[in-house]
Design an enzyme around this catalytic site. Structure first.
Site, PDB file in Angstrom:
ATOM      1  N   TYR A   1       1.893 -13.217  -2.405  1.00 49.48           N
ATOM      2  CA  TYR A   1       2.793 -12.167  -1.944  1.00 49.48           C
ATOM      3  C   TYR A   1       2.539 -11.878  -0.464  1.00 49.48           C
ATOM      4  O   TYR A   1       1.388 -11.763  -0.037  1.00 49.48           O
ATOM      5  CB  TYR A   1       2.599 -10.857  -2.740  1.00 49.48           C
ATOM      6  CG  TYR A   1       3.214  -9.710  -2.002  1.00 49.48           C
ATOM      7  CD1 TYR A   1       4.594  -9.525  -2.029  1.00 49.48           C
ATOM      8  CD2 TYR A   1       2.457  -8.897  -1.165  1.00 49.48           C
ATOM      9  CE1 TYR A   1       5.187  -8.540  -1.272  1.00 49.48           C
ATOM     10  CE2 TYR A   1       3.043  -7.908  -0.407  1.00 49.48           C
ATOM     11  CZ  TYR A   1       4.416  -7.736  -0.465  1.00 49.48           C
ATOM     12  OH  TYR A   1       4.999  -6.778   0.313  1.00 49.48           O
TER      13      TYR A   1
ATOM     14  N   ARG B   1       0.142  -4.732   9.309  1.00 50.86           N
ATOM     15  CA  ARG B   1      -0.221  -5.067   7.935  1.00 50.86           C
ATOM     16  C   ARG B   1      -0.597  -6.541   7.898  1.00 50.86           C
ATOM     17  O   ARG B   1       0.133  -7.374   8.454  1.00 50.86           O
ATOM     18  CB  ARG B   1       0.983  -4.809   7.021  1.00 50.86           C
ATOM     19  CG  ARG B   1       0.681  -4.991   5.547  1.00 50.86           C
ATOM     20  CD  ARG B   1       1.945  -4.888   4.692  1.00 50.86           C
ATOM     21  NE  ARG B   1       2.505  -6.194   4.430  1.00 50.86           N
ATOM     22  CZ  ARG B   1       3.338  -6.461   3.417  1.00 50.86           C
ATOM     23  NH1 ARG B   1       3.711  -5.501   2.596  1.00 50.86           N
ATOM     24  NH2 ARG B   1       3.812  -7.673   3.238  1.00 50.86           N
TER      25      ARG B   1
ATOM     26  N   ASP C   1      -1.351  -4.623   1.603  1.00 53.36           N
ATOM     27  CA  ASP C   1      -0.533  -4.322   0.416  1.00 53.36           C
ATOM     28  C   ASP C   1      -1.012  -5.162  -0.763  1.00 53.36           C
ATOM     29  O   ASP C   1      -0.950  -6.388  -0.727  1.00 53.36           O
ATOM     30  CB  ASP C   1       0.946  -4.635   0.741  1.00 53.36           C
ATOM     31  CG  ASP C   1       1.902  -4.104  -0.309  1.00 53.36           C
ATOM     32  OD1 ASP C   1       1.448  -3.697  -1.397  1.00 53.36           O
ATOM     33  OD2 ASP C   1       3.122  -4.104  -0.042  1.00 53.36           O
TER      34      ASP C   1
ATOM     35  N   GLU D   1      -2.345  -0.381  -0.040  1.00 51.85           N
ATOM     36  CA  GLU D   1      -1.071   0.005  -0.653  1.00 51.85           C
ATOM     37  C   GLU D   1      -0.935  -0.517  -2.077  1.00 51.85           C
ATOM     38  O   GLU D   1      -1.348  -1.650  -2.360  1.00 51.85           O
ATOM     39  CB  GLU D   1       0.053  -0.569   0.228  1.00 51.85           C
ATOM     40  CG  GLU D   1       1.444  -0.334  -0.292  1.00 51.85           C
ATOM     41  CD  GLU D   1       2.476  -0.938   0.651  1.00 51.85           C
ATOM     42  OE1 GLU D   1       2.193  -1.082   1.856  1.00 51.85           O
ATOM     43  OE2 GLU D   1       3.576  -1.273   0.171  1.00 51.85           O
TER      44      GLU D   1
ATOM     45  N   ARG E   1       5.104   6.724  -0.051  1.00 55.43           N
ATOM     46  CA  ARG E   1       5.946   5.702   0.567  1.00 55.43           C
ATOM     47  C   ARG E   1       7.410   5.713   0.128  1.00 55.43           C
ATOM     48  O   ARG E   1       8.142   4.740   0.313  1.00 55.43           O
ATOM     49  CB  ARG E   1       5.333   4.316   0.288  1.00 55.43           C
ATOM     50  CG  ARG E   1       4.073   4.135   1.102  1.00 55.43           C
ATOM     51  CD  ARG E   1       3.463   2.784   1.041  1.00 55.43           C
ATOM     52  NE  ARG E   1       4.357   1.669   0.905  1.00 55.43           N
ATOM     53  CZ  ARG E   1       5.113   1.173   1.889  1.00 55.43           C
ATOM     54  NH1 ARG E   1       5.078   1.718   3.087  1.00 55.43           N
ATOM     55  NH2 ARG E   1       5.889   0.140   1.661  1.00 55.43           N
TER      56      ARG E   1
ATOM     57  N   GLU F   1       6.701   2.960  -2.938  1.00 55.24           N
ATOM     58  CA  GLU F   1       7.935   2.293  -2.514  1.00 55.24           C
ATOM     59  C   GLU F   1       8.911   2.090  -3.669  1.00 55.24           C
ATOM     60  O   GLU F   1      10.111   1.999  -3.439  1.00 55.24           O
ATOM     61  CB  GLU F   1       7.637   0.964  -1.802  1.00 55.24           C
ATOM     62  CG  GLU F   1       7.057  -0.114  -2.697  1.00 55.24           C
ATOM     63  CD  GLU F   1       6.727  -1.400  -1.938  1.00 55.24           C
ATOM     64  OE1 GLU F   1       6.191  -1.317  -0.826  1.00 55.24           O
ATOM     65  OE2 GLU F   1       7.022  -2.488  -2.464  1.00 55.24           O
TER      66      GLU F   1
ATOM     67  N   HIS G   1       0.311  -4.863  -3.759  1.00 57.56           N
ATOM     68  CA  HIS G   1       1.540  -5.113  -4.516  1.00 57.56           C
ATOM     69  C   HIS G   1       1.347  -4.998  -6.027  1.00 57.56           C
ATOM     70  O   HIS G   1       1.792  -5.865  -6.795  1.00 57.56           O
ATOM     71  CB  HIS G   1       2.137  -6.471  -4.120  1.00 57.56           C
ATOM     72  CG  HIS G   1       3.620  -6.416  -3.907  1.00 57.56           C
ATOM     73  ND1 HIS G   1       4.521  -7.036  -4.731  1.00 57.56           N
ATOM     74  CD2 HIS G   1       4.361  -5.796  -2.972  1.00 57.56           C
ATOM     75  CE1 HIS G   1       5.745  -6.797  -4.307  1.00 57.56           C
ATOM     76  NE2 HIS G   1       5.682  -6.051  -3.240  1.00 57.56           N
TER      77      HIS G   1
ATOM     78  N   GLU H   1       6.940   1.787   7.966  1.00 56.44           N
ATOM     79  CA  GLU H   1       6.933   0.322   7.868  1.00 56.44           C
ATOM     80  C   GLU H   1       8.138  -0.234   8.616  1.00 56.44           C
ATOM     81  O   GLU H   1       9.236   0.331   8.554  1.00 56.44           O
ATOM     82  CB  GLU H   1       6.989  -0.095   6.391  1.00 56.44           C
ATOM     83  CG  GLU H   1       6.925  -1.596   6.179  1.00 56.44           C
ATOM     84  CD  GLU H   1       6.971  -1.984   4.698  1.00 56.44           C
ATOM     85  OE1 GLU H   1       7.470  -1.185   3.880  1.00 56.44           O
ATOM     86  OE2 GLU H   1       6.507  -3.089   4.366  1.00 56.44           O
TER      87      GLU H   1
ATOM     88  N   TRP I   1       4.572  -8.529 -10.204  1.00 56.13           N
ATOM     89  CA  TRP I   1       4.809  -9.193  -8.927  1.00 56.13           C
ATOM     90  C   TRP I   1       4.749  -8.199  -7.840  1.00 56.13           C
ATOM     91  O   TRP I   1       4.308  -7.628  -7.190  1.00 56.13           O
ATOM     92  CB  TRP I   1       6.190  -9.866  -8.872  1.00 56.13           C
ATOM     93  CG  TRP I   1       6.334 -10.524  -7.531  1.00 56.13           C
ATOM     94  CD1 TRP I   1       5.774 -11.699  -7.123  1.00 56.13           C
ATOM     95  CD2 TRP I   1       7.051 -10.023  -6.400  1.00 56.13           C
ATOM     96  NE1 TRP I   1       6.087 -11.952  -5.807  1.00 56.13           N
ATOM     97  CE2 TRP I   1       6.863 -10.937  -5.330  1.00 56.13           C
ATOM     98  CE3 TRP I   1       7.820  -8.873  -6.167  1.00 56.13           C
ATOM     99  CZ2 TRP I   1       7.423 -10.766  -4.068  1.00 56.13           C
ATOM    100  CZ3 TRP I   1       8.380  -8.687  -4.929  1.00 56.13           C
ATOM    101  CH2 TRP I   1       8.195  -9.614  -3.885  1.00 56.13           C
TER     102      TRP I   1
END
Ligand code: EZ4
Ligand code: CO
Length: 403
Positions: free
Chosen positions: A160, A148, A211, A237, A284, A263, A213, A340, A403
Site C-alpha cells: 500500500y 508521508r 499510514d 495513521e 482525519r 478518513e 492503512h 493531506e 486493504w
C-alpha cells in the site's frame, strides 16, 4: 440568496473518477460539492439523483443547517458512507453558494483566518529504503515541511502507498478489484528501518508521517508505535480498523507515537469515543465523506475540547472541489493540525479550475468568492466515467485481510 432552481450530478474521469454536484439558484449562481466515493461512485450518483435532488428544487438555498437536518434526520436511514457523502456534497455546494452570494471567500463566513497558510504533507514512496529516502528528499526540495513515507516491504510483491507511476499515486484500478498479498510480520520488521534512515539523512526538522492503512491488530500497532518512538513521527495513521473504538485504548497504553484516524469515518458517532477518551491525536474526516462543512465543524468542535487536532484526508480520490472546501475549513478552524495533499493530474486540474495553490509547504485557499473551485462541464464530458475499484488484500495463506 434565492431558491434552488436546478441541481445536477456530473460524473467525469479525467484520469480517475470524480462525482460532482452542481446546485444552481433562481438568480443564476451555482455552488459545487464533491460527491466522490472511491470505487462506489455510482451509488452516490444514484442517491443524489434519485433521492436527494427532487427534494432540493424550490428550497431556500440559504437554509444550510435546515437542509442538512432534513437530509440526515429526514432520510430515516441515517449515516453510512453513501448517504453522508451525498449530504456532504449538498452541504458543500450550499456553503459555496452562500459565500458567493456574500461576495466572500468561504473562510470569512467560517470566522475568518486562524492562520496564514495551511500546513500540508505530501506523499513520498519507493520500492526500497534507499529509493524512499531519495523521494522524501525531492519533496523537501519542493518546500514541503511534512512528508508521508511509505516503502516496499521485502518479500511482498506490492505494498500500500507504493506507486506504479512516479508522479501520481493512484490505488484504484481494474473494475473488478485486483488482489494484493500482505504480511504484517514482514511489514513490522521493515518500517523502523525506513524511519531510522530518514532521520539519519534529514534530521528531526521535517515532519514525517506514516499510514498503516488499517492492517495491524491493536497489539501489533502498539509494538510498531513503540518501535517508531525514537524517530518522532508527526503521526501513525489508521494503525488498526476503527470499528471498535475501544481497541485504541490498548494501542495508546503502549506508545506515545501520535495516532491519526478517520478518513473512512462518515459521522461524529464514528469518532465520539476515540475523541472523548483522548485515544487519538488527529481526526482525519473530510468534508466529502463526513457530511460537509456543517458536520465537520461539529466534529472539530468536539475534538477541540479534547486537544485532538484535524488532519483532513486529501488523497487523489478527493476532487479539487473537496480540497477547495477543506482549505477554507483548515484556514479557519482553531484546532487545525495538518492537511493531506496529493497532486492531481493536469487533466483533472483542467476540468476543475481553482483558486487554491501550493506555496513552499503551505496551501492557500485563495480569495475568490465561495470555495474557489469550478467545473468545466464541456471538458468533463470529454472524460466519461469508467468503472474502477480499490484492490483487496489477502494474507500469504489466502485469508482475506484489510486493504
Ligand atoms: O487509500 O483515499 O491517507 N490516505 C489514504 C488514501 C486511501 C484512498 C482510498 O480511496 O489512505 O490513499
Ligand atoms: Co490513509
Amino acid at each position: 440568496m434565492s431558491r434552488i432552481a436546478e441541481a445536477r450530478v456530473i460524473a467525469t474521469c479525467p484520469g480517475r473518477n470524480f462525482i460532482t454536484l452542481k446546485v444552481v439558484t433562481e438568480d443564476g449562481l451555482h455552488g459545487l460539492g464533491d460527491a466522490t466515493l472511491n470505487g462506489r461512485e455510482m451509488a452516490v450518483f444514484s442517491y443524489l439523483n434519485d433521492h436527494v435532488i427532487p427534494t432540493l428544487i424550490g428550497r431556500d438555498a440559504a437554509r444550510i443547517e435546515d437542509t442538512w437536518q432534513y437530509l440526515y434526520r429526514g432520510a430515516y436511514w441515517r449515516r453510512g458512507p453513501v448517504t453522508m457523502t451525498a449530504i456532504g456534497a449538498v452541504d458543500t455546494a450550499l456553503w459555496d453558494l452562500k459565500a458567493k452570494a456574500a461576495g466572500m471567500p468561504l473562510y470569512q463566513l467560517l470566522g475568518g483566518r486562524s492562520r496564514d497558510g495551511v500546513l500540508c504533507y505530501g506523499h513520498a514512496n519507493g520500492e526500497d529504503v534507499a529509493a524512499t529516502v531519495e523521494e522524501v528528499g525531492r519533496y523537501l526540495k519542493l518546500g514541503y515541511k511534512a512528508v508521508r513515507a511509505q516503502c516496499g516491504v521485502p518479500g511482498l510483491p506490492s505494498t500500500y502507498g507504493v506507486s506504479k507511476d512516479k508522479m501520481f499515486y493512484e490505488p484504484a484500478g481494474a473494475a473488478v478489484p485486483e488482489e494484493n498479498v500482505w504480511s504484517s510480520e514482514k511489514y513490522l520488521n521493515s518500517v523502523p528501518e525506513l524511519f531510522s534512515a530518514l532521520r539519519k539523512e534529514y534530521g528531526f526538522t521535517p515532519h514525517l508521517l506514516h499510514d498503516v492503512h488499517h492492517r495491524l491488530t491493536p497489539i501489533e500497532a502498539g509494538r510498531l508505535g513503540k518501535a517508531l518512538e525514537p524517530y518522532a513521527l508527526f503521526w501513525m495513521e489508521d494503525p488498526t480498523p476503527a470499528e471498535n473504538q475501544e481497541s485504541f485504548r490498548l494501542i495508546r497504553s503502549h506508545t506515545t507515537t501520535p495516532l491519526a484516524v478517520g478518513e473512512i469515518f462518515n459521522a461524529i458517532w464514528d469518532c465520539k469515543d476515540l475523541i472523548e477518551n483522548q485515544l487519538i491525536d488527529y481526526i482525519r474526516c473530510t468534508v466529502t465523506h463526513a457530511g460537509g462543512i456543517t458536520h465537520l465543524r461539529q466534529i472539530a468542535a468536539l475534538a477541540a475540547l479534547h486537544q485532538v487536532r484535524t488532519g483532513c484526508h486529501g488523497a487523489t480520490d478527493l476532487s479539487p472541489v473537496s480540497m477547495g472546501a477543506a482549505l477554507h475549513f483548515d484556514l479557519s478552524v482553531p484546532n487545525f493540525g495538518i492537511q493531506e495533499y496529493m497532486r492531481h493530474t493536469p487533466e483533472t486540474d483542467a476540468v476543475f479550475p481553482r483558486a487554491w495553490r501550493f506555496d513552499n509547504g503551505y496551501l492557500h485557499p485563495g480569495e475568490a468568492p465561495g470555495h474557489g473551485v469550478d467545473i468545466n462541464e464541456a471538458l468533463a464530458a470529454e472524460h466519461p466515467y469508467r468503472p474502477a475499484s480499490l484492490p483487496v488484500n489477502r494474507l500469504e495463506d489466502g485469508t482475506l485481510w484489510h486493504w
